[in-house]
Write a protein that holds these residues in place. Structure first.
Motif, short mmCIF file in Angstrom:
data_model
loop_
_atom_site.label_atom_id
_atom_site.label_comp_id
_atom_site.label_asym_id
_atom_site.label_seq_id
_atom_site.Cartn_x
_atom_site.Cartn_y
_atom_site.Cartn_z
N UNK A 134 19.41 -18.15 -10.69
CA UNK A 134 18.28 -18.41 -11.58
C UNK A 134 17.10 -18.88 -10.73
N UNK A 135 15.90 -18.49 -11.17
CA UNK A 135 14.73 -18.72 -10.33
C UNK A 135 13.52 -19.13 -11.14
N UNK A 136 12.56 -19.70 -10.42
CA UNK A 136 11.35 -20.22 -11.04
C UNK A 136 10.52 -19.11 -11.69
N UNK A 137 9.96 -19.44 -12.84
CA UNK A 137 9.07 -18.53 -13.56
C UNK A 137 8.04 -19.38 -14.30
N UNK A 138 6.80 -18.93 -14.29
CA UNK A 138 5.74 -19.61 -15.04
C UNK A 138 5.56 -18.93 -16.39
N UNK A 139 5.59 -19.72 -17.45
CA UNK A 139 5.30 -19.21 -18.79
C UNK A 139 3.84 -19.51 -19.10
N UNK A 140 3.07 -18.47 -19.36
CA UNK A 140 1.61 -18.58 -19.54
C UNK A 140 1.25 -18.14 -20.95
N UNK A 141 0.79 -19.09 -21.77
CA UNK A 141 0.42 -18.79 -23.15
C UNK A 141 -1.00 -18.22 -23.16
N UNK A 142 -1.11 -16.93 -23.44
CA UNK A 142 -2.40 -16.24 -23.36
C UNK A 142 -3.37 -16.72 -24.45
N UNK A 143 -2.86 -17.07 -25.62
CA UNK A 143 -3.72 -17.52 -26.72
C UNK A 143 -4.35 -18.87 -26.40
N UNK A 144 -3.50 -19.83 -25.97
CA UNK A 144 -4.00 -21.16 -25.64
C UNK A 144 -4.92 -21.11 -24.41
N UNK A 145 -4.57 -20.26 -23.46
CA UNK A 145 -5.40 -20.15 -22.25
C UNK A 145 -6.78 -19.61 -22.61
N UNK A 146 -6.82 -18.64 -23.52
CA UNK A 146 -8.11 -18.07 -23.93
C UNK A 146 -8.98 -19.13 -24.60
N UNK A 147 -8.35 -19.99 -25.41
CA UNK A 147 -9.10 -21.07 -26.08
C UNK A 147 -9.74 -22.00 -25.05
N UNK A 148 -9.01 -22.25 -23.96
CA UNK A 148 -9.49 -23.21 -22.95
C UNK A 148 -10.25 -22.53 -21.81
N UNK A 150 -8.97 -20.49 -19.52
CA UNK A 150 -8.17 -20.59 -18.30
C UNK A 150 -7.75 -19.20 -17.80
N UNK A 151 -7.93 -18.93 -16.52
CA UNK A 151 -7.47 -17.65 -15.97
C UNK A 151 -5.95 -17.66 -15.78
N UNK A 152 -5.37 -16.48 -15.75
CA UNK A 152 -3.94 -16.36 -15.50
C UNK A 152 -3.65 -16.66 -14.03
N UNK A 153 -2.78 -17.61 -13.73
CA UNK A 153 -2.44 -17.89 -12.33
C UNK A 153 -1.58 -16.77 -11.75
N UNK A 154 -1.74 -16.54 -10.47
CA UNK A 154 -0.93 -15.51 -9.79
C UNK A 154 -0.05 -16.11 -8.71
N UNK A 226 -0.74 -24.74 -22.23
CA UNK A 226 -0.91 -23.34 -21.84
C UNK A 226 0.10 -22.86 -20.79
N UNK A 227 0.57 -23.79 -19.93
CA UNK A 227 1.40 -23.39 -18.79
C UNK A 227 2.65 -24.25 -18.70
N UNK A 228 3.79 -23.59 -18.61
CA UNK A 228 5.05 -24.30 -18.40
C UNK A 228 5.79 -23.71 -17.22
N UNK A 229 6.13 -24.54 -16.25
CA UNK A 229 6.94 -24.10 -15.11
C UNK A 229 8.40 -24.16 -15.54
N UNK A 230 9.08 -23.03 -15.54
CA UNK A 230 10.42 -22.97 -16.10
C UNK A 230 11.28 -22.03 -15.26
N UNK A 231 12.13 -21.23 -15.91
CA UNK A 231 12.98 -20.27 -15.19
C UNK A 231 13.18 -19.04 -16.05
#
Length: 348
Positions: A134-148, A150-154, A226-231
């Motif tokens: 299992x490995x790290x994955x960022x969950x990026x909420x596009x709706x909340x990010x648009x409200x704030x 925020x650009x999508x992190x890469x 908007x952003x959760x560091x998860x897996x």
């Protein structure tokens, strides 16, 4: 005369019934309970238990479940008097630490040679046998990010940009295996000095450190942050549920660990514990694992999962699990000294 025959038949029937109850009762008494400590996701536990007990009807699994860091701490605290018979679905970096403490039995399960060697202990016989990566994955909420705005992190470094201040949640590395694999990966990717500097900058943007690897992605999916560091297991599940999240796999490489199975050296039920280790290494168990994980120990069993790239295995960063185990206490002490002020209150 007929009444005597009837009485004899009734007596015979009653004896047969009593014998059947006696046999059933004896069988029930002979059923062995294995105490299994685990950090498996609750989604998966029932399928493993049902599959194993169907193949081994004389054994019953009793789970004791918590997050990786808490299970690891519990096992170490019980070192003088271990309670578990088997550990299943715990991080290999934690099991490597237990092996260094002399707590695990070396055992090569039946069918072990069919598994990918890189995902198990390199010793022969092995002290732990891998189930999945299992490995790290960022969950990026596009709706909340648009409200704030925020650009999508890469990349991981993107998350240190002040634009994300208060927008990120991350697992606590002392209680979550996912949190610890992140920290261990950053220290190995950039070296200790630069790794801690990165975490100092990231800390400025963290809203909270939570005591679960799954929770940050669930929170992102629900729009709490908007952003959760998860897996990837939880990220795949949250995306599949219809939440407006995109999965980000940072370009520098993904921290990772292995869910694995070990037998405790002190178990008094060694024969049954070995049977569980055998089954957890089987193709059947790996097929269950492949419902959620993109990389499993049995070659050819994994299948494509929504949101997980085809080259996922190639995105994993270099990772020395023995180093992670050996330096765990030192790293967590330093991390807590620097960042514990933003930690979620621990549940009672």
């Amino acid at each position: 005369m007929n009444s005597i025959k009837g009485i004899r038949r009734l007596s015979t029937a009653l004896c047969a019934t009593a014998l059947a109850f006696a046999v059933t009762g004896a069988s029930a008494q002979q059923k062995t309970t294995l105490l299994v400590y685990t950090a498996l996701e609750t989604d998966a536990m029932k399928l493993y238990k049902d599959g194993f007990e169907k193949a081994n009807p004389d054994i019953d699994i009793r789970w004791v479940r918590d997050s990786t860091g808490i299970v690891t701490a519990k096992l170490l605290a019980e070192k003088a008097n271990p309670q578990a018979d088997v550990v299943a679905g715990l991080a290999a970096s934690s099991l490597a630490l237990l092996e260094q403490e002399g707590m695990l039995a070396a055992y090569e399960p039946k069918g072990f040679k069919e598994l990918t060697p890189a995902y198990s202990d390199s010793a022969r016989p092995p002290s732990w046998v891998g189930m999945d990566v299992w490995a790290a994955t960022i969950c990026f909420n596009t709706v909340e990010a648009r409200k704030r705005g925020l650009p999508k992190p890469e990349t991981w470094k993107d998350l240190a940009n002040p634009i994300y201040k208060g927008a990120i949640v991350m697992p606590h590395p002392a209680s979550s295996g996912t949190g610890y694999l992140d920290v261990a990966a950053w220290l190995q990717l950039w070296g200790e000095n630069d790794g801690w500097k990165y975490m100092d900058a990231l800390h400025e943007n963290i809203a909270q450190y939570v005591h679960s690897g799954s929770k940050p992605c669930k929170q992102a999916g629900a729009g709490e942050f908007p952003i959760g560091i998860s897996f990837e297991f939880r990220a795949h599940q949250v995306k599949k549920s219809g939440a407006p999240v995109e999965l980000v796999f940072p370009k520098e490489g993904l921290g990772w660990d292995i869910e694995a199975t070990s037998i405790m050296k002190t178990t008094r039920k060694m024969e049954q514990a070995k049977r569980l280790a055998d089954w957890m290494s089987s193709k059947e168990a790996n097929q269950i694992t492949a419902n959620w994980w993109a990389v499993v120990a049995y070659p050819g069993v994994a299948k494509p999962l929504e949101g997980i790239p085809a080259n996922y295995e190639q995105l994993l960063s270099k990772n020395d699990l023995n180093w992670s185990a050996k330096n765990r206490e030192r790293i967590l002490t330093e991390w807590s000294k620097r960042y514990d002020g933003k930690s979620e209150a621990k549940p009672n």
